[in-house]
Design a protein around this motif. Sequence first.
Motif, PDB file in Angstrom:
ATOM      1  N   GLU A  96       0.825  -1.209   0.000  1.00 34.81           N
ATOM      2  CA  GLU A  96       0.000   0.000   0.000  1.00 34.81           C
ATOM      3  C   GLU A  96       0.859   1.258   0.000  1.00 34.81           C
ATOM      4  N   ALA A  97       1.924   1.250   0.828  1.00 32.50           N
ATOM      5  CA  ALA A  97       2.813   2.415   0.884  1.00 32.50           C
ATOM      6  C   ALA A  97       3.525   2.628  -0.441  1.00 32.50           C
ATOM      7  N   ALA A  98       3.965   1.531  -1.084  1.00 28.20           N
ATOM      8  CA  ALA A  98       4.671   1.644  -2.364  1.00 28.20           C
ATOM      9  C   ALA A  98       3.751   2.153  -3.464  1.00 28.20           C
ATOM     10  N   SER A  99       2.451   1.844  -3.362  1.00 31.71           N
ATOM     11  CA  SER A  99       1.512   2.346  -4.377  1.00 31.71           C
ATOM     12  C   SER A  99       1.309   3.861  -4.250  1.00 31.71           C
ATOM     13  N   GLN A 100       1.567   4.396  -3.056  1.00 33.42           N
ATOM     14  CA  GLN A 100       1.417   5.835  -2.842  1.00 33.42           C
ATOM     15  C   GLN A 100       2.724   6.601  -3.014  1.00 33.42           C
ATOM     16  N   LEU A 101       3.839   5.907  -2.821  1.00 31.89           N
ATOM     17  CA  LEU A 101       5.146   6.554  -2.939  1.00 31.89           C
ATOM     18  C   LEU A 101       6.085   5.610  -3.675  1.00 31.89           C
ATOM     19  N   ASP A 102       6.401   5.929  -4.925  1.00 26.90           N
ATOM     20  CA  ASP A 102       7.200   5.039  -5.775  1.00 26.90           C
ATOM     21  C   ASP A 102       8.557   4.710  -5.169  1.00 26.90           C
ATOM     22  N   ALA A 103       9.119   5.622  -4.384  1.00 24.79           N
ATOM     23  CA  ALA A 103      10.450   5.406  -3.815  1.00 24.79           C
ATOM     24  C   ALA A 103      10.479   4.215  -2.863  1.00 24.79           C
ATOM     25  N   LEU A 104       9.314   3.813  -2.354  1.00 24.27           N
ATOM     26  CA  LEU A 104       9.260   2.672  -1.430  1.00 24.27           C
ATOM     27  C   LEU A 104       9.176   1.329  -2.169  1.00 24.27           C
ATOM     28  N   GLY A 105       9.084   1.378  -3.502  1.00 25.90           N
ATOM     29  CA  GLY A 105       9.007   0.145  -4.277  1.00 25.90           C
ATOM     30  C   GLY A 105      10.168  -0.807  -4.040  1.00 25.90           C
ATOM     31  N   PRO A 106      11.427  -0.313  -4.091  1.00 31.25           N
ATOM     32  CA  PRO A 106      12.558  -1.210  -3.836  1.00 31.25           C
ATOM     33  C   PRO A 106      12.544  -1.823  -2.436  1.00 31.25           C
ATOM     34  N   LEU A 107      12.075  -1.049  -1.442  1.00 30.75           N
ATOM     35  CA  LEU A 107      11.996  -1.583  -0.076  1.00 30.75           C
ATOM     36  C   LEU A 107      10.976  -2.721  -0.006  1.00 30.75           C
ATOM     37  N   ALA A 108       9.816  -2.515  -0.623  1.00 30.53           N
ATOM     38  CA  ALA A 108       8.799  -3.565  -0.639  1.00 30.53           C
ATOM     39  C   ALA A 108       9.337  -4.818  -1.329  1.00 30.53           C
ATOM     40  N   GLY A 109      10.059  -4.618  -2.446  1.00 31.62           N
ATOM     41  CA  GLY A 109      10.654  -5.752  -3.155  1.00 31.62           C
ATOM     42  C   GLY A 109      11.692  -6.469  -2.321  1.00 31.62           C
ATOM     43  N   ALA A 110      12.463  -5.704  -1.540  1.00 33.48           N
ATOM     44  CA  ALA A 110      13.490  -6.307  -0.695  1.00 33.48           C
ATOM     45  C   ALA A 110      12.876  -7.160   0.411  1.00 33.48           C
ATOM     46  N   VAL A 111      11.764  -6.697   0.974  1.00 32.86           N
ATOM     47  CA  VAL A 111      11.099  -7.464   2.030  1.00 32.86           C
ATOM     48  C   VAL A 111      10.526  -8.763   1.466  1.00 32.86           C
ATOM     49  N   VAL A 112       9.955  -8.702   0.268  1.00 33.42           N
ATOM     50  CA  VAL A 112       9.446  -9.915  -0.385  1.00 33.42           C
ATOM     51  C   VAL A 112      10.602 -10.881  -0.666  1.00 33.42           C
ATOM     52  N   ALA A 113      11.730 -10.350  -1.144  1.00 38.18           N
ATOM     53  CA  ALA A 113      12.903 -11.186  -1.416  1.00 38.18           C
ATOM     54  C   ALA A 113      13.427 -11.836  -0.135  1.00 38.18           C
ATOM     55  N   LEU A 114      13.435 -11.076   0.964  1.00 36.47           N
ATOM     56  CA  LEU A 114      13.844 -11.638   2.264  1.00 36.47           C
ATOM     57  C   LEU A 114      12.939 -12.790   2.652  1.00 36.47           C
ATOM     58  N   SER A 115      11.638 -12.593   2.498  1.00 38.48           N
ATOM     59  CA  SER A 115      10.682 -13.631   2.861  1.00 38.48           C
ATOM     60  C   SER A 115      10.919 -14.905   2.052  1.00 38.48           C
ATOM     61  N   PHE A 116      11.157 -14.744   0.745  1.00 34.04           N
ATOM     62  CA  PHE A 116      11.412 -15.910  -0.094  1.00 34.04           C
ATOM     63  C   PHE A 116      12.740 -16.584   0.250  1.00 34.04           C
ATOM     64  N   MET A 117      13.737 -15.806   0.602  1.00 33.19           N
ATOM     65  CA  MET A 117      15.022 -16.385   1.001  1.00 33.19           C
ATOM     66  C   MET A 117      14.841 -17.301   2.219  1.00 33.19           C
ATOM     67  N   ILE A 118      14.077 -16.820   3.198  1.00 30.79           N
ATOM     68  CA  ILE A 118      13.812 -17.618   4.404  1.00 30.79           C
ATOM     69  C   ILE A 118      12.979 -18.852   4.036  1.00 30.79           C
ATOM     70  N   TYR A 119      12.009 -18.662   3.146  1.00 34.14           N
ATOM     71  CA  TYR A 119      11.146 -19.763   2.693  1.00 34.14           C
ATOM     72  C   TYR A 119      11.975 -20.884   2.062  1.00 34.14           C
ATOM     73  N   TYR A 120      12.893 -20.515   1.161  1.00 33.97           N
ATOM     74  CA  TYR A 120      13.720 -21.524   0.490  1.00 33.97           C
ATOM     75  C   TYR A 120      14.667 -22.207   1.471  1.00 33.97           C
TER      76      TYR A 120
END
Length: 199
Positions: A96-120
Amino acid sequence: MEFTNIRTVRITSYLLLALAATQALYTILATAEISVPRQLLWGMEGFLFTILTAFAGAAMVQAKHYQLGWSAIAFSAVLNVVQVSVGVTMFGPLREAASQLDALGPLAGAVVALSFMIYYAAKLLLGLAALVFGMAKMSGGAKALGGLTALVGVVAMFANGMMVVFGRDVFLSSAVAGGSGVLATLLLALCVRSLARED
């Protein structure tokens, strides 16, 4: 009620079966593009993984054999609690924050990547546990179940290991890594359950 080793092992196998079922259900719903009740499913997984941590840890210290397998199950559960917690609490607000502020897009992507790293990493450990208990079943005479479990465990270790080392852009599909991990979990549960019956 006393939690003997046999009872602890049996409950651990039921928890593994339940987790394999919830993950398969999530995959089926997502593949069919049906709205997935993420809070409910991920919350349930978080609950089950938390309980699994305790029972697999107890089995690890009670067991006379296969401590490596029990350790892999217990620590995969810990990692999965962290991974599910990240998904439940952070994915929505960051999206939601990234949809309102484009600069937060990389942060949102990094958190998703972290989650997948832990998942694998967690699926890699479940593959290791499947290998350990599959080999144990093979040496105990159940060559079909043991051999299949050990083989799927190796595939899960390799596929998820590649994802951990190279990230989600590796030549393997994320579905192969996740799917092999879920199948390894199911077969592992069957091996652990039969181990409890034999004991």
